[in-house]
Design an enzyme around this catalytic site. Structure first.
Site, PDB file in Angstrom:
ATOM      1  N   GLU A 205      49.443 -34.046  38.505  1.00  0.00           N
ATOM      2  CA  GLU A 205      49.775 -34.631  39.804  1.00  0.00           C
ATOM      3  C   GLU A 205      48.893 -35.823  40.184  1.00  0.00           C
ATOM      4  OE1 GLU A 205      51.773 -30.881  42.073  1.00  0.00           O
ATOM      5  OE2 GLU A 205      49.600 -30.862  42.051  1.00  0.00           O
TER       6      GLU A 205
HETATM    7  C1  ACM Z   1      50.273 -27.575  39.007  1.00  0.00           C
HETATM    8  O1  ACM Z   1      50.978 -26.686  39.477  1.00  0.00           O
HETATM    9  N1  ACM Z   1      49.957 -28.634  39.710  1.00  0.00           N
HETATM   10  C2  ACM Z   1      49.759 -27.488  37.641  1.00  0.00           C
END
Ligand code: ACM
Length: 397
Positions: free
Chosen positions: A170
């Protein structure tokens, strides 16, 4: 005579100890439960945006200001205790320091290293959760910090762990619009800088004698060139596993559609009255509904993977992200659902005939396993009513 062996060598639980803090005793109890289920890895997601509970003696301010409160951090002795406890029970403890995203908690002690710290109210433009913020991506001060951090931490991890997880999920490009060392959200520029970042952190991990692990985005979204030793932890899809091994990389499975234990508790965000609340109603979380044990049991880590690449799938991890889990409900959030994942990782999702394993046969075993775990002080939740199992299997649809 028992003849038995695991389908996958990597059978783990990823436990987030940064969104909520868990005392060492909760982690040791979790290691006990992992070992009961022949799970052999505990991945501690040790740092995140919300808190930095991992003490780094060379940088005492990091947990000193980044932990939720004094006492809510892991000293080197705590870490060694956790690692040793795991080692004696066949559970390797893998530490993750997630970066360059998910690092806002570094700003409490080192604001100069973090871009886009705690942007409000428009946090969603810059990150998946508040508080936003990421390590600056073209900063010698960041590299100096990381050098100090890893030189302190990695030698303490190495005696117990073959792997070190450098995170990488992310990464939000907009953070770098507010990073004066980048001033851009250009994907190609960020890709170049991320490559240098990962090359640096992975060189540190290798120099310390360990193998790096990264989240899938580093390979599949940012197309970084990773060493052939690197293990890629997938989470977004089955095709992520297939795409990773198709590129010759080792993969961990753990598709969030099946193996996220946190899903389905509803939103932890608050919504203002009016259209925001109306459009969020009935306040399902992003990965609702709950992943129940049957769904977890139905997950095949090898889904879509050609047979000649399946050996690159080392196994997988079931995940407990802890926005809504703390020591009070930890056991019931993880157990007995993680037992279903444990059986998939030990025995495979399919039997010798290639048929999906029967939940009708599994449920009485899971019920018994749950009772054994409760007797051994694990607060695992109930599977069924006693009615269903008192007289054979009564509860088949
Ligand atoms: C995640 O769920 N950001 C690995």
């Amino acid at each position: 005579m028992i003849s038995d062996y695991p389908m996958f060598p990597h059978r783990g639980l990823n436990m987030d100890v940064a969104r909520n803090f868990f005392p060492v005793e909760d982690i040791m109890r979790t290691i006990d439960a992992l070992s009961f289920n022949k799970l052999n890895l505990l991945h501690l997601h040790a740092t995140d945006a919300q808190s930095w509970p991992l003490e780094i003696p060379a940088l005492p301010e990091l947990a000193g200001m980044g932990a939720y409160a004094p006492g809510m951090s892991y000293s080197p002795d705590d870490l060694a205790q956790i690692q040793t406890y795991g080692a004696y029970r066949g559970v390797q403890v893998i530490i993750e320091t997630d970066m360059p995203g998910h690092t806002a908690s570094i700003a409490y002690s080192h604001p100069e290293l973090i871009a886009a710290f705690n942007v409000q109210p428009d946090w969603a433009t810059y990150g998946a959760e508040p508080p936003t913020g990421g390590l600056k991506l073209n900063s010698s001060a960041v590299y100096d910090f990381l050098g100090t951090m890893f030189n302190d931490l990695l030698p303490r991890v190495y005696p117990y762990s073959a792997y070190f997880h450098t995170g990488g999920d992310e990464v939000n490009a907009n953070v770098y619009l507010l990073d004066e060392t980048v001033n851009s959200n250009s994907s190609s520029l960020i890709q170049t800088l991320l490559q240098a970042f990962v090359d640096f952190t992975h060189a540190k991990v290798r120099a310390a004698g360990m193998t790096p692990v990264v989240w899938e985005e580093m390979l599949l979204q940012w197309n970084l060139t990773l060493g052939s030793d690197v293990v890629v932890q997938t989470w977004q899809s089955d095709s992520a596993v297939a795409n990773t091994v198709a590129q010759g990389h080792k993969a961990l499975a753990g598709n969030y559609n099946y193996w996220y234990l946190d899903c389905g508790k509803g939103q932890w965000l608050d919504f203002p009255q009016g259209t925001a609340a109306q459009s969020a109603w009935p306040y399902a979380d992003y990965c609702s509904p709950t992943r129940n044990w049957r769904l977890m049991y139905s997950y095949d880590p090898l889904q879509g993977v050609p047979a000649n690449q399946s050996s690159l799938v080392l196994g997988g991890e079931v995940h407990i992200w802890t926005e809504q889990t703390d020591p009070v409900n930890l056991d019931a959030m993880v157990w007995p659902r993680a037992c279903a994942a444990a059986e998939v990782l030990w025995s495979g999702a399919k039997d010798v005939n290639g048929t999906n394993r029967s939940q009708i046969l599994a449920s009485p075993r899971l019920v018994e396993m749950r009772e054994r775990m409760v007797q051994r002080n694990i607060g695992a939740g109930p599977v069924q009513m006693p009615y269903c199992t008192m007289n054979g299997t009564q509860c088949v649809d």
